[in-house]
Design an enzyme around this catalytic site. Structure first.
Site, short mmCIF file in Angstrom:
data_model
loop_
_atom_site.label_atom_id
_atom_site.label_comp_id
_atom_site.label_asym_id
_atom_site.label_seq_id
_atom_site.Cartn_x
_atom_site.Cartn_y
_atom_site.Cartn_z
N HIS A 169 0.82 -1.23 0.00
CA HIS A 169 0.00 0.00 0.00
C HIS A 169 0.85 1.27 0.00
O HIS A 169 0.32 2.36 -0.18
CB HIS A 169 -0.93 0.02 1.22
CG HIS A 169 -1.98 -1.04 1.21
ND1 HIS A 169 -2.86 -1.20 0.16
CD2 HIS A 169 -2.29 -2.01 2.11
CE1 HIS A 169 -3.68 -2.22 0.42
NE2 HIS A 169 -3.35 -2.74 1.59
N ASP A 205 -2.40 -10.67 -2.52
CA ASP A 205 -3.02 -10.18 -1.29
C ASP A 205 -4.50 -9.89 -1.54
O ASP A 205 -4.91 -9.56 -2.65
CB ASP A 205 -2.30 -8.90 -0.83
CG ASP A 205 -2.72 -8.44 0.55
OD1 ASP A 205 -2.01 -8.76 1.52
OD2 ASP A 205 -3.77 -7.77 0.66
N HIS A 207 -6.14 -7.46 -0.76
CA HIS A 207 -6.41 -6.05 -1.05
C HIS A 207 -5.57 -5.58 -2.22
O HIS A 207 -4.47 -6.09 -2.45
CB HIS A 207 -6.11 -5.19 0.19
CG HIS A 207 -6.85 -5.65 1.40
ND1 HIS A 207 -6.29 -6.52 2.31
CD2 HIS A 207 -8.12 -5.41 1.80
CE1 HIS A 207 -7.20 -6.78 3.26
NE2 HIS A 207 -8.31 -6.13 2.97
N ASP A 293 -4.26 -13.14 3.07
CA ASP A 293 -5.49 -12.70 3.74
C ASP A 293 -6.74 -12.94 2.91
O ASP A 293 -7.84 -12.58 3.33
CB ASP A 293 -5.40 -11.24 4.19
CG ASP A 293 -4.83 -10.30 3.14
OD1 ASP A 293 -4.52 -10.77 2.02
OD2 ASP A 293 -4.72 -9.10 3.43
N TYR A 332 -3.74 -12.36 8.34
CA TYR A 332 -3.97 -11.90 9.72
C TYR A 332 -4.64 -12.92 10.62
O TYR A 332 -4.92 -12.62 11.77
CB TYR A 332 -4.76 -10.58 9.68
CG TYR A 332 -4.05 -9.56 8.82
CD1 TYR A 332 -2.95 -8.87 9.31
CD2 TYR A 332 -4.41 -9.35 7.49
CE1 TYR A 332 -2.25 -7.98 8.52
CE2 TYR A 332 -3.72 -8.46 6.68
CZ TYR A 332 -2.65 -7.78 7.20
OH TYR A 332 -1.94 -6.91 6.42
ZN LIG Z 1 -4.31 -7.31 2.53
#
Ligand SMILES: [Zn+2]
Length: 353
Positions: A169, A205, A207, A293, A332
């Site tokens: 990110h 990932d 995201h 995740d 996570y």
């Molecule tokens: Zn993520």
């Protein structure tokens, strides 16, 4: 194939001690235990962990503005000197105001004197706090990714950087989403400068890796492809990760986003991974942003990918037979994090050997 693993011991210096989310301090999930869980699972499986090679801060300038690097290096100390820890009682670096370009009619905002305001020039959110050891840990994670890339540039078939904090990110001049330095982007740049371009960054990932996309959006030496939860369904990073973001200028057509609906499981996710593998064809090297995740009970995402799904993705990417740097991103669920990482690596090595 014995896969070299680079593990930054200093990760444990980064103790976020919560996040400020919608104005409320919550516990957060990017915890030191994540690094320990991954290291334990790798060691039990027979991997040998090696430390990162030391780096100068100038190595970080390959993908990050010196202003961001300087800010992150000095922010915690400046915050302590500012008096905020006593009044109003905030010991961690957190922004409170953001210089949207609309405020300055599109002009570059002036650099504020106050560290409280300056933080808003670099942070994309309030969740990503800076504590005493954050910079040292983030720098060690970046060093680990660069070390893994150096091993691959030096002839290793593949290497894995088992890092935290994650990186995808973080962009050229901003941090956020629990990320400070973009570890995968640094690895991709190292491969590019070693003459191994075009490099394909494949981001698994849950995201969208908005930072990696931004860093390479207008360049032709590194292409970026990602499968992730659809930002249009209300998920971070909210403003980015849509299918019509395809790159610009020299990078036109070199960016592929595959957003998925909440609840998407192995079948849909692996079809997207297949498209990313196709997208990487013509590349001479690969960086995998390995977030796990998308796992079905991960607290940060509604995707429904299984352990077998991650193993299969490892097989698909291993079959590309490209020099590959695997860089850890999110994941996570502490009870499954180690198993998910080991499953991906096992699949990758099975196909690559
Ligand atoms: Zn993520």
């Amino acid at each position: 194939m014995a896969l070299p693993v680079v593990f930054p011991e200093k990760h444990h210096l980064h103790v976020p001690d919560g996040e400020i989310w919608v104005g409320v301090r919550i516990e957060g999930t990017e915890l030191p235990a994540r690094g320990d869980v991954i290291a334990d699972a790798l060691t039990r499986t027979g991997y040998r962990l090696q430390p990162p090679q030391p780096i100068d801060d100038s190595a970080l300038h390959a993908v990050h503005a010196p202003e961001l690097v300087d800010f992150l290096r000095t922010a915690w100390k400046r915050w302590q000197q500012s008096g905020y820890p006593k009044d109003p009682g905030q010991g961690q670096v957190v922004p409170y105001a953001f210089p949207l370009t609309a405020i300055t009619s599109g002009r570059q905002p002036r650099r504020p004197v106050s560290i409280g305001a300056l933080t808003g020039m670099f942070a994309m959110d309030t969740m990503t706090l800076i504590s005493e050891g954050t910079w040292e840990a983030a720098r060690d994670a970046a060093a680990a990714a660069l070390t893994a890339a150096g091993l691959v540039a030096g002839g290793e078939r593949a290497a894995y950087a088992a890092v935290r904090p994650p990186g995808h990110h973080a962009g050229s001049s901003f941090y956020g989403g629990a990320c400070y330095m973009n570890n995968a982007a640094l690895a991709a740049d190292r491969l590019r400068t070693a003459g191994m371009s075009p490099v394909a960054v494949i981001d698994l990932d849950a995201h969208h890796g908005n930072g990696t996309q931004e860093i390479f959006y207008a360049t032709d030496g590194v292409r970026y492809g990602s499968v992730h939860i659809d930002p249009a369904a209300g998920y971070f990073p909210h403003w980015l990760g849509f299918a019509d973001e395809t790159g610009e200028g020299a990078g036109s057509g070199a960016n592929l986003n595959l957003p998925l609906a909440p609840g998407s499981g192995d079948e849909i996710w692996l079809e997207a991974v297949r498209q990313l593998v196709d997208f990487s064809s013509g590349s001479r090297s690969l960086v995998v942003s390995l977030g796990v995740d998308a796992w079905m009970t991960d607290p940060e995402s509604p995707l429904q990918v299984s352990v077998d799904g991650y193993r299969t993705a490892g097989i698909m990417l291993g079959k590309r037979e490209l020099p590959t740097v695997i860089v850890q991103e999110g994941g996570y669920d502490l009870t499954m994090l180690g198993e998910l990482v080991v499953a991906f690596l096992a699949g990758f090595q099975m196909a690559a050997s």
